[in-house]
Scaffold this motif. Sequence first.
Motif, PDB file in Angstrom:
ATOM      1  N   TRP A   1       0.809  -1.223   0.000  1.00 48.43           N
ATOM      2  CA  TRP A   1       0.000   0.000   0.000  1.00 48.43           C
ATOM      3  C   TRP A   1       0.834   1.260   0.000  1.00 48.43           C
ATOM      4  O   TRP A   1       0.457   2.277  -0.560  1.00 48.43           O
ATOM      5  N   ARG A   2       2.028   1.220   0.607  1.00 46.52           N
ATOM      6  CA  ARG A   2       2.885   2.409   0.585  1.00 46.52           C
ATOM      7  C   ARG A   2       3.275   2.768  -0.847  1.00 46.52           C
ATOM      8  O   ARG A   2       3.233   3.922  -1.250  1.00 46.52           O
ATOM      9  N   PHE A   3       3.665   1.741  -1.593  1.00 46.11           N
ATOM     10  CA  PHE A   3       4.061   1.944  -2.981  1.00 46.11           C
ATOM     11  C   PHE A   3       2.882   2.500  -3.789  1.00 46.11           C
ATOM     12  O   PHE A   3       3.015   3.464  -4.546  1.00 46.11           O
ATOM     13  N   TYR A   4       1.709   1.911  -3.550  1.00 47.67           N
ATOM     14  CA  TYR A   4       0.524   2.307  -4.283  1.00 47.67           C
ATOM     15  C   TYR A   4       0.133   3.750  -3.967  1.00 47.67           C
ATOM     16  O   TYR A   4      -0.050   4.582  -4.864  1.00 47.67           O
ATOM     17  N   LEU A   5       0.062   4.063  -2.673  1.00 47.91           N
ATOM     18  CA  LEU A   5      -0.305   5.428  -2.295  1.00 47.91           C
ATOM     19  C   LEU A   5       0.719   6.432  -2.823  1.00 47.91           C
ATOM     20  O   LEU A   5       0.365   7.516  -3.283  1.00 47.91           O
ATOM     21  N   GLY A   6       1.994   6.026  -2.785  1.00 51.53           N
ATOM     22  CA  GLY A   6       3.048   6.902  -3.311  1.00 51.53           C
ATOM     23  C   GLY A   6       2.783   7.253  -4.763  1.00 51.53           C
ATOM     24  O   GLY A   6       2.876   8.423  -5.176  1.00 51.53           O
ATOM     25  N   MET A   7       2.430   6.237  -5.546  1.00 49.54           N
ATOM     26  CA  MET A   7       2.159   6.474  -6.963  1.00 49.54           C
ATOM     27  C   MET A   7       0.943   7.390  -7.153  1.00 49.54           C
ATOM     28  O   MET A   7       0.979   8.344  -7.927  1.00 49.54           O
ATOM     29  N   VAL A   8      -0.147   7.074  -6.418  1.00 50.10           N
ATOM     30  CA  VAL A   8      -1.367   7.864  -6.576  1.00 50.10           C
ATOM     31  C   VAL A   8      -1.133   9.308  -6.134  1.00 50.10           C
ATOM     32  O   VAL A   8      -1.484  10.255  -6.847  1.00 50.10           O
ATOM     33  N   LEU A   9      -0.498   9.470  -4.977  1.00 47.04           N
ATOM     34  CA  LEU A   9      -0.245  10.832  -4.489  1.00 47.04           C
ATOM     35  C   LEU A   9       0.647  11.588  -5.454  1.00 47.04           C
ATOM     36  O   LEU A   9       0.456  12.777  -5.689  1.00 47.04           O
ATOM     37  N   GLY A  10       1.627  10.884  -6.017  1.00 49.39           N
ATOM     38  CA  GLY A  10       2.536  11.527  -6.968  1.00 49.39           C
ATOM     39  C   GLY A  10       1.763  12.144  -8.111  1.00 49.39           C
ATOM     40  O   GLY A  10       1.950  13.316  -8.467  1.00 49.39           O
TER      41      GLY A  10
ATOM     42  N   MET B   1      -1.564  12.710  -8.233  1.00 49.53           N
ATOM     43  CA  MET B   1      -2.581  13.651  -7.798  1.00 49.53           C
ATOM     44  C   MET B   1      -1.994  15.003  -7.376  1.00 49.53           C
ATOM     45  O   MET B   1      -2.642  16.036  -7.519  1.00 49.53           O
ATOM     46  N   SER B   2      -0.752  14.997  -6.867  1.00 51.18           N
ATOM     47  CA  SER B   2      -0.186  16.271  -6.435  1.00 51.18           C
ATOM     48  C   SER B   2       0.051  17.192  -7.638  1.00 51.18           C
ATOM     49  O   SER B   2      -0.086  18.410  -7.550  1.00 51.18           O
TER      50      SER B   2
ATOM     51  N   ILE C   1     -13.857  19.970  -7.947  1.00 51.60           N
ATOM     52  CA  ILE C   1     -14.145  18.661  -7.342  1.00 51.60           C
ATOM     53  C   ILE C   1     -14.438  17.630  -8.414  1.00 51.60           C
ATOM     54  O   ILE C   1     -13.956  16.494  -8.370  1.00 51.60           O
ATOM     55  N   GLU C   2     -15.181  18.039  -9.443  1.00 53.42           N
ATOM     56  CA  GLU C   2     -15.488  17.109 -10.536  1.00 53.42           C
ATOM     57  C   GLU C   2     -14.223  16.633 -11.229  1.00 53.42           C
ATOM     58  O   GLU C   2     -14.024  15.433 -11.440  1.00 53.42           O
ATOM     59  N   ILE C   3     -13.360  17.598 -11.550  1.00 52.04           N
ATOM     60  CA  ILE C   3     -12.107  17.213 -12.229  1.00 52.04           C
ATOM     61  C   ILE C   3     -11.288  16.292 -11.346  1.00 52.04           C
ATOM     62  O   ILE C   3     -10.767  15.262 -11.779  1.00 52.04           O
ATOM     63  N   PHE C   4     -11.219  16.661 -10.067  1.00 51.59           N
ATOM     64  CA  PHE C   4     -10.404  15.889  -9.140  1.00 51.59           C
ATOM     65  C   PHE C   4     -10.900  14.448  -9.038  1.00 51.59           C
ATOM     66  O   PHE C   4     -10.132  13.499  -9.186  1.00 51.59           O
TER      67      PHE C   4
END
Lengths: 276, 261
Positions: free
Chosen positions: B60-69, B71-72, B115-118
């Motif tokens: 999950w750390r790897f996954y969240l890292g990718m998603v946050l990367g 999304m930021s 919010i829609e785009i996000f």
Amino acid sequence: MSDYLLEMQGVDYTYPMAEQAAVKNLSFRLPAGRKTALIGQNGCGKSTLFLLADGLFRPQQGEILLDGVPLKFDRQTLNRWRQRVGLVFQDPEQQLVAPTVESDISYGLCNQNLPTTEIADRVQQTLADFQLTELARRPLHHLSLGQKKRVSIAGVMTLRPDLVLLDEPTAYLDALQTKNLLLELDSIAQSGTTLLIATHDLDFVYQWADWILVMQQGSLLLEGETLAVFEQLQALPDLELGLPLLWQVWNMLPPAIKLKTVPPRSIKKLHDSLHF
Amino acid sequence: MNTQLDALAYSNRLRSLPPKQKLFFALALLVTAMFVHPPIQLAISLWMLVWTVFYAGIPWRFYLGMVLGVMSFLLTSLVAIIGNFASLAPADSLWSWPLWGGQVYVSMGALQQAIEIFSRSLASTATLFFIILTVPFAELAVVLEQTPLPTILTELLLLCYRFIFLLAEVAQSIAIAQQSRGGYRTRRLALSSVSLLIRQLIQRTALRYQQIALGIKARGFNQEFRFWQSQPYKYSWRYGLESIAGCILLIIGEVFYRIYV
Ligand SMILES: Nc1ncnc2c1ncn2[C@@H]1O[C@H](COP(=O)(O)OP(=O)(O)OP(=O)(O)O)[C@@H](O)[C@H]1O
Ligand SMILES: [Mg+2]
């Protein structure tokens, strides 16, 4: 079929931009159905000889023959030639093209337009023969160098060529895998395939080969039966190729304790040839 | 290409599912995500997270890292959408701050749009990552071959894939060789080491190319790159049912949202 499978007559090859010829007036004949070793110092032209023998380089002089028929450089002849002559490169990376182990082994088979069921059968069989079944679906870039080497050998052997050229096949292999490879090579040789192996491992050559070619600076220096060639090599210490350990041990032993006159070619035979 | 990502695709727990099943599922969700409202899109994202992290076993750390990367990146551009500037903020604005004699304000409409785009991007990122992390590239290519895409394209993709890792290995080995001999001790040295690395990489790539061309010829190259792959996949009813039932629930949810909200 003639007694000689592969033959070179006065072959010259100089790399583009190179000052010296890598292969110079090279002539030899390779007996069919033998386990042949090619030895010689670094840079003497062994790998170049293999590339020439597979029709990958075109000699500037001389002729290359398979079963007495000279090699022509049109696409059809080359394709047929390469179906009969398999080449395993010194560096496995050079010939691995597919993403996974099993798909790489299938590559040569697909090129021959075989039916899919036959390709599948042959790939499975080859994977088993080379102890690669567990790695079958692994990507190549997750393999160790020794594992890649085995895949590259398997990918050529699955095509069942008449002549297989192996450039340093035991490089990167551990003791177990070297032993497995030798067993596999022996069974391939038994099926009538001619093998030519370039190597620096003289102990291996001494135990395994029954015909030897020695190269020096791009030309053939010696060729013949294993014992005869080492006999001659012993008389040429300047060449600095070294001699097999078993051979040296045998020659140091006093004649009084030897039961036989023929030098033994394995530890077991050495043991059986001495009385204690 | 990220090698860890690639390694996970080859070793995840959903590898034995047919790639087509996974692709079809992800595609269906991707299309759904384009048409539904934000709460449903968030549900899709969460659901994909369950599949990727719990079913496929991606750390999950790897996954969240990718998603946050990913999304930021998006969030920074959202700031520009949310924030408006005028000499006087309209009466219906949610917040406003004075700045340079005017006012920065956030309007309801802009917030809704953001919010829609996000949520839409989050949902599509999650489905995309699901595919990237659970289907190895080579197996993806096999599916591509069955589509009307020209074969030359899939062949090229496969070759590039192999080359990328070859290049990465060469670059890495040069860098290690330089490091082991102190090539990156100071900033100045590091700079010249990097330029040496790049020059070497180009030269060696050219050499590699020539060598591989020989290797390919030696293996009987026949104007085409074709491979065979075993397909030991097992269709799973459990996963199949969950994906169908889930999609139906999502659509029902969307209908309710449109009626009641
Ligand atoms: N691409 C090339 N361009 C120019 N010269 C080359 C090239 N490849 C090899 N040579 C030269 O040709 C000669 C023969 O090389 P080759 O690779 O055939 O030797 P080898 O017997 O296989 O050596 P080793 O035992 O180290 O593998 C060497 O002198 C080498 O420097
Ligand atoms: Mg060599």
